[in-house]
Motif scaffolding. Structure first.
Motif, PDB file in Angstrom:
ATOM      1  N   ALA A  53       0.856  -1.184   0.000  1.00 57.92           N
ATOM      2  CA  ALA A  53       0.000   0.000   0.000  1.00 57.92           C
ATOM      3  C   ALA A  53       0.893   1.235   0.000  1.00 57.92           C
ATOM      4  N   ILE A  54       0.791   2.049  -1.031  1.00 58.46           N
ATOM      5  CA  ILE A  54       1.614   3.255  -1.154  1.00 58.46           C
ATOM      6  C   ILE A  54       0.805   4.449  -0.651  1.00 58.46           C
ATOM      7  N   LEU A  55       1.354   5.150   0.331  1.00 56.11           N
ATOM      8  CA  LEU A  55       0.620   6.172   1.066  1.00 56.11           C
ATOM      9  C   LEU A  55       1.337   7.504   1.050  1.00 56.11           C
ATOM     10  N   VAL A  56       0.600   8.544   1.433  1.00 57.17           N
ATOM     11  CA  VAL A  56       1.193   9.850   1.691  1.00 57.17           C
ATOM     12  C   VAL A  56       0.571  10.404   2.959  1.00 57.17           C
ATOM     13  N   GLY A  57       1.381  11.059   3.788  1.00 56.97           N
ATOM     14  CA  GLY A  57       0.873  11.634   5.022  1.00 56.97           C
ATOM     15  C   GLY A  57       1.685  11.189   6.221  1.00 56.97           C
ATOM     16  N   ASP A  58       1.155  11.471   7.419  1.00 61.38           N
ATOM     17  CA  ASP A  58       1.836  11.102   8.653  1.00 61.38           C
ATOM     18  C   ASP A  58       0.935  10.197   9.484  1.00 61.38           C
ATOM     19  N   GLU A  59       1.260  10.039  10.759  1.00 57.39           N
ATOM     20  CA  GLU A  59       0.471   9.145  11.603  1.00 57.39           C
ATOM     21  C   GLU A  59      -0.912   9.702  11.915  1.00 57.39           C
ATOM     22  N   VAL A  60      -1.105  11.002  11.728  1.00 60.01           N
ATOM     23  CA  VAL A  60      -2.392  11.629  12.029  1.00 60.01           C
ATOM     24  C   VAL A  60      -3.319  11.574  10.822  1.00 60.01           C
ATOM     25  N   ILE A  61      -2.811  12.042   9.697  1.00 60.67           N
ATOM     26  CA  ILE A  61      -3.606  12.061   8.467  1.00 60.67           C
ATOM     27  C   ILE A  61      -2.781  11.440   7.354  1.00 60.67           C
ATOM     28  N   ARG A  62      -3.298  10.387   6.778  1.00 58.70           N
ATOM     29  CA  ARG A  62      -2.622   9.779   5.639  1.00 58.70           C
ATOM     30  C   ARG A  62      -3.648   9.197   4.682  1.00 58.70           C
ATOM     31  N   LEU A  63      -3.268   9.140   3.425  1.00 55.79           N
ATOM     32  CA  LEU A  63      -4.151   8.680   2.368  1.00 55.79           C
ATOM     33  C   LEU A  63      -3.444   7.609   1.559  1.00 55.79           C
ATOM     34  N   ILE A  64      -4.212   6.653   1.073  1.00 58.35           N
ATOM     35  CA  ILE A  64      -3.631   5.662   0.172  1.00 58.35           C
ATOM     36  C   ILE A  64      -3.712   6.193  -1.249  1.00 58.35           C
ATOM     37  N   LEU A  65      -2.607   6.095  -1.969  1.00 58.46           N
ATOM     38  CA  LEU A  65      -2.519   6.633  -3.322  1.00 58.46           C
ATOM     39  C   LEU A  65      -2.568   5.546  -4.382  1.00 58.46           C
ATOM     40  N   CYS A  66      -1.824   4.483  -4.148  1.00 62.30           N
ATOM     41  CA  CYS A  66      -1.650   3.450  -5.162  1.00 62.30           C
ATOM     42  C   CYS A  66      -1.334   2.121  -4.492  1.00 62.30           C
ATOM     43  N   GLY A  67      -1.351   1.087  -5.303  1.00 66.76           N
ATOM     44  CA  GLY A  67      -0.855  -0.202  -4.884  1.00 66.76           C
ATOM     45  C   GLY A  67       0.510  -0.442  -5.511  1.00 66.76           C
ATOM     46  N   GLY A  68       1.126  -1.519  -5.112  1.00 64.41           N
ATOM     47  CA  GLY A  68       2.408  -1.909  -5.673  1.00 64.41           C
ATOM     48  C   GLY A  68       2.660  -3.358  -5.329  1.00 64.41           C
ATOM     49  N   SER A  69       3.736  -3.908  -5.840  1.00 67.30           N
ATOM     50  CA  SER A  69       4.091  -5.290  -5.519  1.00 67.30           C
ATOM     51  C   SER A  69       5.542  -5.346  -5.077  1.00 67.30           C
ATOM     52  N   LEU A  70       5.796  -6.151  -4.065  1.00 66.82           N
ATOM     53  CA  LEU A  70       7.150  -6.345  -3.562  1.00 66.82           C
ATOM     54  C   LEU A  70       7.849  -7.346  -4.475  1.00 66.82           C
ATOM     55  N   VAL A  71       8.908  -6.910  -5.135  1.00 59.58           N
ATOM     56  CA  VAL A  71       9.596  -7.784  -6.091  1.00 59.58           C
ATOM     57  C   VAL A  71      10.970  -8.208  -5.589  1.00 59.58           C
ATOM     58  N   LYS A  72      11.521  -7.485  -4.621  1.00 56.85           N
ATOM     59  CA  LYS A  72      12.716  -7.880  -3.892  1.00 56.85           C
ATOM     60  C   LYS A  72      12.528  -7.380  -2.470  1.00 56.85           C
ATOM     61  N   PRO A  73      13.281  -7.879  -1.513  1.00 60.00           N
ATOM     62  CA  PRO A  73      13.066  -7.446  -0.128  1.00 60.00           C
ATOM     63  C   PRO A  73      13.226  -5.946   0.098  1.00 60.00           C
ATOM     64  N   ASN A  74      13.847  -5.245  -0.835  1.00 57.26           N
ATOM     65  CA  ASN A  74      13.980  -3.792  -0.708  1.00 57.26           C
ATOM     66  C   ASN A  74      13.543  -3.051  -1.968  1.00 57.26           C
ATOM     67  N   LEU A  75      12.617  -3.666  -2.743  1.00 57.80           N
ATOM     68  CA  LEU A  75      12.207  -3.044  -3.999  1.00 57.80           C
ATOM     69  C   LEU A  75      10.729  -3.290  -4.275  1.00 57.80           C
ATOM     70  N   VAL A  76      10.024  -2.201  -4.577  1.00 59.26           N
ATOM     71  CA  VAL A  76       8.594  -2.244  -4.888  1.00 59.26           C
ATOM     72  C   VAL A  76       8.394  -1.801  -6.339  1.00 59.26           C
ATOM     73  N   MET A  77       7.574  -2.518  -7.069  1.00 57.68           N
ATOM     74  CA  MET A  77       7.231  -2.146  -8.435  1.00 57.68           C
ATOM     75  C   MET A  77       5.817  -1.581  -8.452  1.00 57.68           C
ATOM     76  N   THR A  78       5.621  -0.499  -9.190  1.00 54.34           N
ATOM     77  CA  THR A  78       4.320   0.154  -9.244  1.00 54.34           C
ATOM     78  C   THR A  78       4.187   0.880 -10.577  1.00 54.34           C
ATOM     79  N   ALA A  79       3.163   1.710 -10.711  1.00 55.31           N
ATOM     80  CA  ALA A  79       2.989   2.502 -11.931  1.00 55.31           C
ATOM     81  C   ALA A  79       3.828   3.776 -11.847  1.00 55.31           C
ATOM     82  N   ALA A  80       4.366   4.210 -12.970  1.00 61.29           N
ATOM     83  CA  ALA A  80       5.180   5.425 -12.997  1.00 61.29           C
ATOM     84  C   ALA A  80       4.387   6.627 -12.518  1.00 61.29           C
TER      85      ALA A  80
END
Length: 279
Positions: A53-80
């Motif tokens: 789940a790709i988000l923007v914001g802090d612990e008080v207010i945050r919104l989900i923007l997009c999805g993504g997939s974990l393709v390596k333990p330190n790499l997420v693939m998503t839409a440009a």
């Protein structure tokens, strides 16, 4: 006119002042409030452990923007297009982050932050082509039952049963679920996809982008079942092999019975492998 997050505004449908299609019945409105991606269902906990789940914001207010997939333990693939609005000098805004390891983006899971990103060098925001990008995490995550890597499928896919998961709007009233949704769909042949998009363009979006079947793959379920805002970047998975075959990219106004478009994994084999080799 189109929104970069998957959907275009339909200028051909009459809306009331509240944004409801005027032809909508009371029964239709009841369906708008069902707890699912337009036509989807709640997933069981642990389903689609590759989802991010790709988000923007802090612990008080945050919104989900997009999805993504974990393709390596330190790499997420998503839409440009999920990344472009959050670029700043030297990287990405620090309010931009993600949650992994949970089917509920608002509770549980592990927060991860980004230290670097990659956008396809030929990303075209006008034609919405080459819509693929990557986010590099500040540290590797530990894989578990609820957190697994998506396996890429670099074979060309024609017609087959597939599924897509996401946290996008469950209706055109902008209801966004906390719980991950899943929708079973069918991929279309390139010829069928092109023809159906052509037909949909004559009604909903006269200037819709052309379909490039070498780098795009489309799905269709039915009217009232499809992608909506917030589903961009989510993984399209083959039900036969359990591998990722697409990345949610663009579509017509939510679930209008016109194909939804994905970046085709097989069309970006060299690019995907080149980025994954860096990590």
């Amino acid at each position: 006119m189109h929104f970069k997050i998957l959907i275009v505004i339909c200028v051909c449908v009459r809306f009331s002042a509240d944004g409801i299609p005027l032809e909508t019945s009371i029964e239709d409105l009841k369906n708008y409030f069902s707890p699912r991606v337009i036509g989807g269902e709640n997933t069981l906990e642990g389903y689609a452990p590759h989802m991010v789940a790709i988000l923007v914001g802090d612990e008080v207010i945050r919104l989900i923007l997009c999805g993504g997939s974990l393709v390596k333990p330190n790499l997420v693939m998503t839409a440009a297009h999920c990344l472009t609005d959050f670029q700043i000098a030297g990287g990405l805004t620090n309010l931009f982050h993600a949650v992994v390891g949970s089917n509920n983006w608002n509770t549980g899971g592990i927060r991860v932050d980004f230290q670097n990103y990659h956008i396809h060098p030929e990303w075209d925001p006008v034609l919405i082509k080459n819509d693929i990008g990557f986010l590099c995490l500040t540290k590797k995550v530990e894989l578990s039952k609820h957190l697994q890597l998506a396996v890429m499928n670099f074979d060309f896919v024609g017609e087959e049963a597939s599924s897509v998961t996401g946290w996008g709007w469950v209706a055109q009233w902008a209801l966004m679920p906390f719980h991950l949704q899943v929708l079973d769909v069918n991929t279309l042949s390139p010829e069928d996809c092109i023809e159906r998009v052509r037909e949909g363009s004559s009604i909903w979006w006269p200037n819709a982008p052309h379909v490039n079947s070498t780098i795009e793959i489309c799905t269709l379920h039915s009217t009232g079942r499809g992608l909506c805002f917030g589903d961009s970047g989510s993984a399209l998975m083959s039900k036969e092999t359990g591998t990722q075959i697409g990345i949610a990219s663009w579509a017509f106004t939510c679930a209008r019975g016109v194909p939804d478009m994905y970046a085709r994994i097989s069309g970006f084999k060299d690019y995907i492998q080149s980025i994954m080799e860096l990590y």
